[in-house]
Every structure is written in C-alpha cells, then in structure tokens.
Design a protein around this motif. Structure first.
Motif, PDB file in Angstrom:
ATOM      1  N   ALA A  46     -32.616  24.479 -66.552  1.00 25.47           N
ATOM      2  CA  ALA A  46     -31.299  23.847 -66.563  1.00 25.47           C
ATOM      3  C   ALA A  46     -31.205  22.827 -67.694  1.00 25.47           C
ATOM      4  N   SER A  47     -30.009  22.651 -68.197  1.00 27.39           N
ATOM      5  CA  SER A  47     -29.770  21.647 -69.236  1.00 27.39           C
ATOM      6  C   SER A  47     -29.579  20.283 -68.590  1.00 27.39           C
ATOM      7  N   VAL A  48     -30.121  19.273 -69.225  1.00 26.24           N
ATOM      8  CA  VAL A  48     -29.989  17.902 -68.734  1.00 26.24           C
ATOM      9  C   VAL A  48     -28.742  17.289 -69.370  1.00 26.24           C
ATOM     10  N   PRO A  49     -27.841  16.727 -68.567  1.00 23.68           N
ATOM     11  CA  PRO A  49     -26.620  16.128 -69.120  1.00 23.68           C
ATOM     12  C   PRO A  49     -26.937  15.057 -70.170  1.00 23.68           C
ATOM     13  N   ALA A  50     -26.058  14.953 -71.144  1.00 25.34           N
ATOM     14  CA  ALA A  50     -26.256  14.001 -72.246  1.00 25.34           C
ATOM     15  C   ALA A  50     -26.331  12.565 -71.756  1.00 25.34           C
ATOM     16  N   GLN A  51     -25.683  12.236 -70.636  1.00 29.34           N
ATOM     17  CA  GLN A  51     -25.697  10.857 -70.142  1.00 29.34           C
ATOM     18  C   GLN A  51     -27.032  10.465 -69.514  1.00 29.34           C
ATOM     19  N   VAL A  52     -27.917  11.427 -69.270  1.00 27.25           N
ATOM     20  CA  VAL A  52     -29.241  11.110 -68.729  1.00 27.25           C
ATOM     21  C   VAL A  52     -30.129  10.652 -69.879  1.00 27.25           C
ATOM     22  N   GLN A  53     -30.609   9.428 -69.772  1.00 26.31           N
ATOM     23  CA  GLN A  53     -31.497   8.893 -70.805  1.00 26.31           C
ATOM     24  C   GLN A  53     -32.902   9.419 -70.561  1.00 26.31           C
ATOM     25  N   LEU A  54     -33.473  10.061 -71.585  1.00 26.23           N
ATOM     26  CA  LEU A  54     -34.825  10.608 -71.477  1.00 26.23           C
ATOM     27  C   LEU A  54     -35.836   9.611 -72.024  1.00 26.23           C
ATOM     28  N   ALA A  55     -36.923   9.455 -71.288  1.00 31.13           N
ATOM     29  CA  ALA A  55     -38.007   8.590 -71.753  1.00 31.13           C
ATOM     30  C   ALA A  55     -38.817   9.353 -72.791  1.00 31.13           C
ATOM     31  N   ALA A  56     -39.243   8.653 -73.817  1.00 32.95           N
ATOM     32  CA  ALA A  56     -40.042   9.261 -74.878  1.00 32.95           C
ATOM     33  C   ALA A  56     -41.506   9.339 -74.458  1.00 32.95           C
ATOM     34  N   ILE A  57     -42.185  10.326 -74.984  1.00 30.58           N
ATOM     35  CA  ILE A  57     -43.627  10.456 -74.769  1.00 30.58           C
ATOM     36  C   ILE A  57     -44.296  10.026 -76.060  1.00 30.58           C
ATOM     37  N   GLY A  59     -46.286   9.486 -79.196  1.00 28.90           N
ATOM     38  CA  GLY A  59     -47.101  10.361 -80.024  1.00 28.90           C
ATOM     39  C   GLY A  59     -46.501  11.731 -80.278  1.00 28.90           C
ATOM     40  N   THR A  60     -45.407  12.075 -79.593  1.00 30.95           N
ATOM     41  CA  THR A  60     -44.776  13.382 -79.826  1.00 30.95           C
ATOM     42  C   THR A  60     -43.274  13.281 -79.629  1.00 30.95           C
ATOM     43  N   LYS A  61     -42.558  14.156 -80.290  1.00 29.54           N
ATOM     44  CA  LYS A  61     -41.103  14.223 -80.125  1.00 29.54           C
ATOM     45  C   LYS A  61     -40.692  15.536 -79.468  1.00 29.54           C
ATOM     46  N   ASP A  62     -41.656  16.356 -79.046  1.00 28.88           N
ATOM     47  CA  ASP A  62     -41.365  17.663 -78.461  1.00 28.88           C
ATOM     48  C   ASP A  62     -40.799  17.568 -77.058  1.00 28.88           C
ATOM     49  N   PHE A  63     -41.327  16.645 -76.257  1.00 28.50           N
ATOM     50  CA  PHE A  63     -40.928  16.536 -74.860  1.00 28.50           C
ATOM     51  C   PHE A  63     -40.502  15.113 -74.525  1.00 28.50           C
ATOM     52  N   GLY A  64     -39.599  15.007 -73.574  1.00 26.66           N
ATOM     53  CA  GLY A  64     -39.205  13.746 -72.975  1.00 26.66           C
ATOM     54  C   GLY A  64     -39.225  13.957 -71.473  1.00 26.66           C
ATOM     55  N   TYR A  65     -38.870  12.925 -70.727  1.00 21.05           N
ATOM     56  CA  TYR A  65     -38.896  13.075 -69.274  1.00 21.05           C
ATOM     57  C   TYR A  65     -37.985  12.061 -68.606  1.00 21.05           C
ATOM     58  N   PHE A  66     -37.683  12.351 -67.357  1.00 22.67           N
ATOM     59  CA  PHE A  66     -37.013  11.418 -66.472  1.00 22.67           C
ATOM     60  C   PHE A  66     -37.602  11.635 -65.087  1.00 22.67           C
ATOM     61  N   TYR A  67     -37.307  10.749 -64.185  1.00 25.04           N
ATOM     62  CA  TYR A  67     -37.781  10.891 -62.805  1.00 25.04           C
ATOM     63  C   TYR A  67     -36.594  11.203 -61.909  1.00 25.04           C
ATOM     64  N   TYR A  68     -36.810  12.121 -60.980  1.00 28.64           N
ATOM     65  CA  TYR A  68     -35.820  12.476 -59.980  1.00 28.64           C
ATOM     66  C   TYR A  68     -36.533  12.551 -58.638  1.00 28.64           C
ATOM     67  N   ASP A  69     -36.065  11.822 -57.669  1.00 29.41           N
ATOM     68  CA  ASP A  69     -36.654  11.822 -56.331  1.00 29.41           C
ATOM     69  C   ASP A  69     -38.155  11.478 -56.380  1.00 29.41           C
ATOM     70  N   GLY A  70     -38.510  10.549 -57.267  1.00 31.59           N
ATOM     71  CA  GLY A  70     -39.888  10.092 -57.358  1.00 31.59           C
ATOM     72  C   GLY A  70     -40.841  11.017 -58.095  1.00 31.59           C
ATOM     73  N   ARG A  71     -40.297  12.056 -58.740  1.00 34.39           N
ATOM     74  CA  ARG A  71     -41.146  13.028 -59.443  1.00 34.39           C
ATOM     75  C   ARG A  71     -40.736  13.132 -60.907  1.00 34.39           C
ATOM     76  N   PRO A  72     -41.705  13.307 -61.808  1.00 30.60           N
ATOM     77  CA  PRO A  72     -41.351  13.468 -63.214  1.00 30.60           C
ATOM     78  C   PRO A  72     -40.746  14.846 -63.490  1.00 30.60           C
ATOM     79  N   VAL A  73     -39.753  14.859 -64.353  1.00 29.39           N
ATOM     80  CA  VAL A  73     -39.099  16.085 -64.793  1.00 29.39           C
ATOM     81  C   VAL A  73     -39.226  16.115 -66.310  1.00 29.39           C
ATOM     82  N   LEU A  74     -39.949  17.101 -66.841  1.00 28.56           N
ATOM     83  CA  LEU A  74     -40.177  17.194 -68.280  1.00 28.56           C
ATOM     84  C   LEU A  74     -39.097  18.033 -68.941  1.00 28.56           C
TER      85      LEU A  74
END
Length: 86
Positions: A46-57, A59-74
């Motif tokens: 699924a696509s993540v809405p633009a209003q969701v701020q993604l945390a940076a990882i 050392g890399t720009k390939d992946f970001g993440y956010f947490y939903y219901d206490g779990r990381p979503v990459l």
C-alpha cells in the motif's frame, strides 16, 4: 497469506553511504517513533499518504519508517510503498 507473511519477515538491508549494509528493520526497532493514526491499517504494497511523516534510517535513503499500533512499518522511500510490517 503465507507468502505475505514471509515477505513481511524478510530482512531489509540497504547499503549505507559508507557501503556497509544497514538492517532497516533493526534500525526501526532500535529507534521507535510515536504511532501514526491512519484510517485503515497498513498493508504490504500500500502507498503511504503524503501527510505521514516518515522517519529516516541513518546511513541510507532507500527506506524510511513509521510506527502503527506499536509496530514499525518500513517504507520504500522512492515509491512510498509499504515493504514490511512487523
């Protein structure tokens, strides 16, 4: 269903700027952020809405993440599509 679970558990690595592999999932686990509120629960691909701020990882720009219901979503930063839900 089993295929989706297998993909969700696969390790995601990216090469950092110094060419060392970065385990994106482990980074997200080690650096939790506040949960995001979404209308629907996140699903693989699924696509993540633009209003969701993604945390940076770091050392890399390939992946970001956010947490939903206490779990990381990459998220793939190029497409903003969900690649792993833990």
């Amino acid at each position: 269903m089993l295929v989706a679970l297998g993909l969700a558990a696969a390790p995601l690595t990216a090469l950092a700027q110094d060419k060392m592999p970065v385990n994106a999932h482990q980074y997200a686990v080690d650096h939790p952020v506040p949960d995001v509120t979404l209308r629907l629960a996140p699903t693989l691909g699924a696509s993540v809405p633009a209003q969701v701020q993604l945390a940076a990882i770091e050392g890399t720009k390939d992946f970001g993440y956010f947490y939903y219901d206490g779990r990381p979503v990459l998220v793939d930063m190029a497409t903003r599509s969900i690649v792993r839900i833990d």
